[in-house]
Write an enzyme that holds these catalytic residues in place. Structure first.
Site, short mmCIF file in Angstrom:
data_model
loop_
_atom_site.label_atom_id
_atom_site.label_comp_id
_atom_site.label_asym_id
_atom_site.label_seq_id
_atom_site.Cartn_x
_atom_site.Cartn_y
_atom_site.Cartn_z
N ASP A 23 -9.92 3.24 -3.46
CA ASP A 23 -10.67 2.02 -2.96
C ASP A 23 -12.17 2.09 -3.55
OD1 ASP A 23 -8.30 1.98 -1.52
OD2 ASP A 23 -9.17 2.20 0.58
N ASP A 68 0.71 -1.24 0.17
CA ASP A 68 0.20 0.09 0.04
C ASP A 68 0.91 1.23 0.03
OD1 ASP A 68 -2.50 1.17 -0.12
OD2 ASP A 68 -3.27 -0.28 1.62
#
Length: 391
Positions: A183, A126
């Site tokens: 997301d 990430d």
């Protein structure tokens, strides 16, 4: 590690977030094998954020949370491997993960060695809390080199959300996949926004570094960590079909142990999976839109001047000569739209047409008069696998 097709598997985040544990992951691995998902190609079982303690040990290593994973990660990896599956984990390019646990910044080689020792096959990496003074391509190169020197083949799934024009530099880093989106959440609006955003990214996709449009929300039905409004069956079908036609990794995000048969049928659609996993992995293109290229583009300007963002018909030429064709209605109204076979190169002079096989129903039809015509309700899609035949 070089991979030939987009990864397929399951990830814990969309449904469970921090509520993960050894038992959940093992039961999911069992379900994947016992209910035909492994046979469909789903092979990675991936733990996302929140798996560790908040402090590293005296040797600088990340420590798995003993309450969540009492037997440790090597035990869990061995169990997953015993099922013929592969084990995935999560870390972050910043000093902290998105949820505030230890990230791998300045510990890349230490962490890569740990992951290799535990038997990790896939690392979702990430981009939260990364130092603004360091450009992203340096951070992903550093982890890619660390993994390559870890003694184990580990897929690097770069998750930088498209930041800093990820698509223009990610292939040079050694990453195997790259996230080009923010997301996803379990709503039609989220799915539509991601689909529309990806039309301008398709040209950057390719074998060896696959464009990851984020995890699937099929089957969540408004439940779990990102479960907002949920979606209709047709919206979930459109979601899965678009991901497959674009060649995105197919990473399931629902609780597979507790979804209805409709969701299972969508996620295990073998014709769509075959399109996603096609060996040639050619780029999709539009066939219902005048191809007006930006002939004087600069930098990362999009390939086309205009994109059919409401009602695209897209195609991909497959490795055996078939053509995948997907028509998508992202609008809120029923629409009729069409495309000419000329746009595929199959003009009248070729003496050829297409036999269409509907991936949802298996029904077949011959394209009449060199025109594909599609009638779709709002948010609906139709996908065909088309074979070239004589007129």
């Amino acid at each position: 590690m070089f991979i030939n097709t987009p990864p397929m598997g399951w990830n814990s985040w969309n449904t469970f977030a921090e509520q993960i544990n050894e038992k959940l992951v093992m039961e999911t691995a069992d379900f994947i094998v016992e209910n035909g998902y492994k046979d469909c190609g789903y092979e990675y079982v991936i733990i996302d954020d929140c798996w560790s303690l908040h402090d590293r040990n005296a040797d600088g290593e990340i420590v798995p949370d003993p309450e969540k994973f009492p037997h440790g990660m090597k035990y869990l990896a061995d169990y997953i491997h015993s099922k013929g599956l592969k084990f995935g984990m999560y870390s972050c390019a910043g000093p902290l993960t998105c949820a505030g646990y230890p990230g791998s910044y300045d510990h890349e080689f230490v962490d890569a060695k740990c992951f290799a020792r535990w038997g990790v096959d896939y690392l979702k990496y990430d981009y939260c809390f990364h130092p603004e003074s360091t450009q992203g391509h340096y951070l992903y190169k550093r982890m890619a080199i660390a993994l390559a020197n870890s003694g184990r083949d580990i897929v690097l799934a770069a998750c930088s959300w498209g930041a800093e024009n990820t698509k223009t530099w990610i292939k040079e880093t050694g990453a195997d996949t790259f996230r080009s989106t923010g997301d996803i959440v379990d709503s039609w609006e989220s799915i539509k926004d991601l689909c529309v955003s990806q039309m301008k990214v398709a040209e950057y996709n390719g074998r060896g570094c696959f464009n990851d449009m984020d995890m699937l929300v099929v089957g969540m039905n408004g439940k779990g960590h990102v479960g907002l409004t949920g979606c209709t069956t047709e919206e979930y079908k459109t979601h899965f079909a678009f991901w497959a036609l674009m060649g995105s990794p197919l990473i399931i995000g629902c609780d597979l142990r507790n979804v209805d048969q409709t969701a299972h049928d969508i996620l295990k659609n073998k014709m769509l999976i075959a399109i996603d996993q096609d060996a040639a992995y050619r780029q999709p293109f539009f066939i219902n839109w005048a191809r007006r290229e930006n002939t004087h583009r600069v930098g990362d300007q999009p390939l086309l001047e205009y994109y059919p963002t409401e009602n695209p018909i897209m195609a991909r030429i497959l490795s055996n000569g078939d053509v995948a064709i997907g028509a998508f209605n992202f609008s809120d109204q029923r629409r009729t739209f069409s495309a000419q076979l000329d746009s595929l190169g199959l003009g009248e002079c070729t003496g050829k047409t297409l036999e269409l096989t509907d991936v949802w129903t298996g029904e077949k039809q011959i394209v009449p008069h060199s025109t594909i015509t599609v009638n779709l309700d709002a948010h609906q899609c139709t996908v065909y696998r088309a074979s070239v035949v004589d007129k």
